[in-house]
Motif scaffolding. Sequence first.
Motif, PDB file in Angstrom:
ATOM      1  N   SER A   8       2.158   4.425   1.075  1.00 22.96           N
ATOM      2  CA  SER A   8       1.945   5.127   2.343  1.00 22.96           C
ATOM      3  C   SER A   8       3.281   5.680   2.833  1.00 22.96           C
ATOM      4  O   SER A   8       4.335   5.195   2.440  1.00 22.96           O
ATOM      5  CB  SER A   8       1.374   4.152   3.379  1.00 22.96           C
TER       6      SER A   8
ATOM      7  N   ARG B  26      -6.190  -6.512  -3.799  1.00 25.30           N
ATOM      8  CA  ARG B  26      -4.778  -6.635  -4.221  1.00 25.30           C
ATOM      9  C   ARG B  26      -4.566  -5.927  -5.543  1.00 25.30           C
ATOM     10  O   ARG B  26      -5.518  -5.732  -6.287  1.00 25.30           O
ATOM     11  CB  ARG B  26      -4.386  -8.098  -4.345  1.00 25.30           C
ATOM     12  N   PRO B  27      -3.331  -5.545  -5.816  1.00 26.14           N
ATOM     13  CA  PRO B  27      -3.027  -5.004  -7.144  1.00 26.14           C
ATOM     14  C   PRO B  27      -3.204  -6.091  -8.205  1.00 26.14           C
ATOM     15  O   PRO B  27      -2.967  -7.268  -7.931  1.00 26.14           O
ATOM     16  CB  PRO B  27      -1.558  -4.592  -7.034  1.00 26.14           C
ATOM     17  N   HIS B  28      -3.611  -5.680  -9.392  1.00 21.40           N
ATOM     18  CA  HIS B  28      -3.890  -6.669 -10.447  1.00 21.40           C
ATOM     19  C   HIS B  28      -2.653  -7.473 -10.807  1.00 21.40           C
ATOM     20  O   HIS B  28      -2.752  -8.609 -11.239  1.00 21.40           O
ATOM     21  CB  HIS B  28      -4.459  -5.971 -11.686  1.00 21.40           C
ATOM     22  N   SER B  29      -1.498  -6.873 -10.627  1.00 22.01           N
ATOM     23  CA  SER B  29      -0.283  -7.584 -11.037  1.00 22.01           C
ATOM     24  C   SER B  29       0.218  -8.530  -9.943  1.00 22.01           C
ATOM     25  O   SER B  29       1.117  -9.324 -10.191  1.00 22.01           O
ATOM     26  CB  SER B  29       0.810  -6.576 -11.399  1.00 22.01           C
TER      27      SER B  29
ATOM     28  N   VAL C  40      -7.958   4.911  -3.269  1.00 25.46           N
ATOM     29  CA  VAL C  40      -8.817   4.002  -4.027  1.00 25.46           C
ATOM     30  C   VAL C  40      -9.407   2.944  -3.094  1.00 25.46           C
ATOM     31  O   VAL C  40     -10.597   2.638  -3.125  1.00 25.46           O
ATOM     32  CB  VAL C  40      -8.002   3.350  -5.162  1.00 25.46           C
TER      33      VAL C  40
ATOM     34  N   GLY D 266      -0.616   0.227 -11.527  1.00 28.01           N
ATOM     35  CA  GLY D 266      -1.568  -0.705 -10.924  1.00 28.01           C
ATOM     36  C   GLY D 266      -0.918  -1.733 -10.038  1.00 28.01           C
ATOM     37  O   GLY D 266      -1.553  -2.685  -9.612  1.00 28.01           O
ATOM     38  N   GLY D 267       0.361  -1.541  -9.733  1.00 35.61           N
ATOM     39  CA  GLY D 267       1.081  -2.543  -8.952  1.00 35.61           C
ATOM     40  C   GLY D 267       1.157  -2.247  -7.464  1.00 35.61           C
ATOM     41  O   GLY D 267       1.619  -3.073  -6.690  1.00 35.61           O
ATOM     42  N   ILE D 268       0.755  -1.066  -7.066  1.00 34.49           N
ATOM     43  CA  ILE D 268       0.786  -0.679  -5.652  1.00 34.49           C
ATOM     44  C   ILE D 268      -0.591  -0.130  -5.296  1.00 34.49           C
ATOM     45  O   ILE D 268      -1.141   0.719  -6.010  1.00 34.49           O
ATOM     46  CB  ILE D 268       1.875   0.397  -5.400  1.00 34.49           C
ATOM     47  N   ILE D 269      -1.138  -0.615  -4.199  1.00 33.45           N
ATOM     48  CA  ILE D 269      -2.480  -0.172  -3.809  1.00 33.45           C
ATOM     49  C   ILE D 269      -2.462   1.305  -3.427  1.00 33.45           C
ATOM     50  O   ILE D 269      -1.638   1.741  -2.619  1.00 33.45           O
ATOM     51  CB  ILE D 269      -3.000  -1.003  -2.618  1.00 33.45           C
ATOM     52  N   ASP D 270      -3.365   2.056  -4.027  1.00 32.01           N
ATOM     53  CA  ASP D 270      -3.545   3.471  -3.706  1.00 32.01           C
ATOM     54  C   ASP D 270      -4.573   3.551  -2.570  1.00 32.01           C
ATOM     55  O   ASP D 270      -5.717   3.147  -2.748  1.00 32.01           O
ATOM     56  CB  ASP D 270      -4.060   4.188  -4.961  1.00 32.01           C
TER      57      ASP D 270
ATOM     58  N   VAL E 250       0.858  -1.185   0.000  1.00 34.39           N
ATOM     59  CA  VAL E 250       0.000   0.000   0.000  1.00 34.39           C
ATOM     60  C   VAL E 250       0.896   1.237   0.000  1.00 34.39           C
ATOM     61  O   VAL E 250       1.811   1.339   0.816  1.00 34.39           O
ATOM     62  CB  VAL E 250      -0.908   0.010   1.251  1.00 34.39           C
TER      63      VAL E 250
ATOM     64  N   PHE F 262      11.302   0.441  -6.771  1.00 36.49           N
ATOM     65  CA  PHE F 262      10.206  -0.446  -6.371  1.00 36.49           C
ATOM     66  C   PHE F 262       8.947  -0.112  -7.169  1.00 36.49           C
ATOM     67  O   PHE F 262       8.298  -1.001  -7.754  1.00 36.49           O
ATOM     68  CB  PHE F 262       9.960  -0.282  -4.867  1.00 36.49           C
TER      69      PHE F 262
END
Lengths: 263, 263, 263, 263
Positions: free
Chosen positions: C193, C244-247, C221, C214-218, C191, C207
């Motif tokens: 943060s 989870r992130p789609h990736s 969102v 789309g690889g890190i949760i916002d 996430v 990273f």
Amino acid sequence: MTDNRKPVFLVIGAGGGIGGHCAMRFAAGGYHAVCARRSDADGLGELVGRIEAAGGTATGSLLNAAEDGSIEELVERIERDIGPIHAALYNLGAQIGNRTLENTPHRIFELGWRLGTFGLFRLAHAMFPAMVARGTGTMLVTSATAAVRGNAGQHSHAAAMGGRRMLCQTLNAEFAPQGIHVAHVVIDGPVDSPPLRKLLGDRWEGFAAAKGTGGIIDPAVLAETYWHLASQPKNCWTHELDVRPHSDVPWWNDNPAPEIDAR
Amino acid sequence: MTDNRKPVFLVIGAGGGIGGHCAMRFAAGGYHAVCARRSDADGLGELVGRIEAAGGTATGSLLNAAEDGSIEELVERIERDIGPIHAALYNLGAQIGNRTLENTPHRIFELGWRLGTFGLFRLAHAMFPAMVARGTGTMLVTSATAAVRGNAGQHSHAAAMGGRRMLCQTLNAEFAPQGIHVAHVVIDGPVDSPPLRKLLGDRWEGFAAAKGTGGIIDPAVLAETYWHLASQPKNCWTHELDVRPHSDVPWWNDNPAPEIDAR
Amino acid sequence: MTDNRKPVFLVIGAGGGIGGHCAMRFAAGGYHAVCARRSDADGLGELVGRIEAAGGTATGSLLNAAEDGSIEELVERIERDIGPIHAALYNLGAQIGNRTLENTPHRIFELGWRLGTFGLFRLAHAMFPAMVARGTGTMLVTSATAAVRGNAGQHSHAAAMGGRRMLCQTLNAEFAPQGIHVAHVVIDGPVDSPPLRKLLGDRWEGFAAAKGTGGIIDPAVLAETYWHLASQPKNCWTHELDVRPHSDVPWWNDNPAPEIDAR
Amino acid sequence: MTDNRKPVFLVIGAGGGIGGHCAMRFAAGGYHAVCARRSDADGLGELVGRIEAAGGTATGSLLNAAEDGSIEELVERIERDIGPIHAALYNLGAQIGNRTLENTPHRIFELGWRLGTFGLFRLAHAMFPAMVARGTGTMLVTSATAAVRGNAGQHSHAAAMGGRRMLCQTLNAEFAPQGIHVAHVVIDGPVDSPPLRKLLGDRWEGFAAAKGTGGIIDPAVLAETYWHLASQPKNCWTHELDVRPHSDVPWWNDNPAPEIDAR
């Protein structure tokens, strides 16, 4: 070349319950709804009419999902003639009454699989290549508690739903990184719908009274959760969730009696 | 009228791995083993011969489990001509390689279901009435991690195994109170067997060395666990368990890296 | 007597990630946000300031959740001085690095439980009676994959989260029929943060680039999903879901390699 | 230097039920049984006497597992004075009646954790280093359905057992590759034991009659399953299994009524 057509929301199993209400919700949200169901052309026309009256657009389509080539042909036709399928709902049930093993003929077990598992596989098989090419897509899957536990009398239903759930997981594993979101929705409770009302007949009033306020899932409310799932950006996808009326304790709490745990 | 014949242990899928070793173990324990497999009459004869050489009794039987009526005919023939089926092992796999969705044709997906789910349903459907009449019976079911999670490339396998698992649960729910014990065994790791050795060919030695001591499941060892399950008295039944080599961390530990959990 | 005060949304663990963004989202939706966190009064003030600048109302509160009486006193004070707590978010993590068993002292294991499990119990214990009296309430619980599988190095974290998850189930079983909605959110992925950025320092850019779009949760969102959960009417509640992130393929797909399944 | 002493089987929670019967079974199998329990020195002496009368060896030990240092001291003393602990059974329950949240004081919830989760952590922490040095060891863990679902009235019990289960998974993940086998046994049903008979008093006969043959777990029978688990070679370990009377349908089948699944 940009596709200027409206994005399509395809519903396999668009009746007066979850399927129809999702069609209405997604149409209100800007999709063109393609409503497919096995029969009842009148009901279909009424659904399309209601969507259009609300300012949306929709197409009704008769579909026998158990028939080879049917889903495939529908997907191809939509992509060619109507618009790009950006979201779909696989909403076919696989429950064919509550039957003991002895009273579950081979053809019933097979039909459960054709509607419950194989049809979902066929939809993904036919629909995902275009979604992968576009890098985006959502497939919502209505499921049931039978996907996570198998009860007596549910041989056909539970086997079909268990297969459905594992298939959703394999699809996510392969396609989430390619931009396709599959969400498996475990419904645990009665849904207010024409078939349920018809099934209960005179008993509907008593059933509803016994369940009380908040005791029966309102498909229009459930459609908001489906809509939310389809709205999740790629960084934050849900792959599985349960929904149930507040008065139905979760299935893992069916028996609140304490175990006698004496060692 | 008492049935003085030896109790039968029926193995559907009796090759040189789990199935064959269970046949040997149960024959050593007093059962007459009926070893059914699709082909390879020689291998079958060898298995029967090995069981007889060890003082047991066995019958080999060719069986195409995917064919309508095949399992049903076998069960009927055994009950009539050989003895009462007191225990059975459904040992057919449903994995047909690792395939992307695109490379999983409809017939492969369907075959996975026929062998993975439908055949088990058919066996129970054909075999359970006599077990219920006798008030006792055991059905062991070899399964795989794919029954509890769906990985990429496992569309056919996972859907079939997910259906298998839920079916085992519905069968237990209906038949455990009637005296039939169904046990679902989740295998998570390689099993030393002729097909695996053949598949790996020259690479077998390297594979075994890399896995190290205790890194590959010995089917003769695993057969002891199956035997234990079949020996559990009615007051203490196991319905599901996992087995794996000690060096294979459980599937839920595939990725020991810590999540970054920053809120 | 009607309570005319604004409904309160209480966040235990209100930092710059999930907690803070949920506070902002719920304040925007009409709640008065009470933002509790262990330290960093400045960060708290900034969060409250941001909420007020957006037209909302909020209160910051320092809280040592591990201390006896702390949560209890806060709940009592809010109900008395600020308003009725209609929704709460328990957002405290319990992960204290990745440690072998040997390097997990007793006090670390206990602290994990105090923050991860006991604090949640204490919050429910203190907060639910008023919610029951009002017949309504929501408790959102941030959780982690460790609640459903235990990985190496996660002894304290997984034990705390496993307890957290089961506690959410018992709370739902007892309180859902009384109108209180508990939702357990399994976060599986990084996430975005301040603590994560601080932890990674110079490595953050690399990273983020490696994770891709789309690889890190916002957390902004994710807050929409929390908001959706709190908005579900009583006939349609979700008790558990993953995000989870789609990736990031789901945790059950960490190892996409096929099992060698040779029998 | 070889350790010529008998291998020790340590039971934490050795009463007249599962713990005592496992002590007898493992003593019969060649272990020296160390039987630890909180009180009742007479019962302990009787158990040791019964083991010795059967030709085995055993030591009784009073233990307050909730007390800091108690388990640690016992492990150290056994390794030094009695023999190497090759197998252990953590058999402490954490159920303290069926209580609503309101009637679950903080100290009850904490006690549940101390006995249910923390004690297991402390045992592993104290015992595993010697097992790792020897490259072998088994830890059996008696658990309950509350570890996999949380029912009403089970707040303390379920939270403790949920933590216990996740801890077993983290321990397996870290120590299975080092030769230590942890097995989590989910008991789902009543176990015939002195505390249960005492609890039911006059109602015991009626309870037993209602349950019928095979309706109550016989701890001597269950001990065979524990023994089997401890006997599995490294290539074939089980990490989790359920046990229940045949007439208790699995917990996932508590409610065999079909869902009304009308869409």
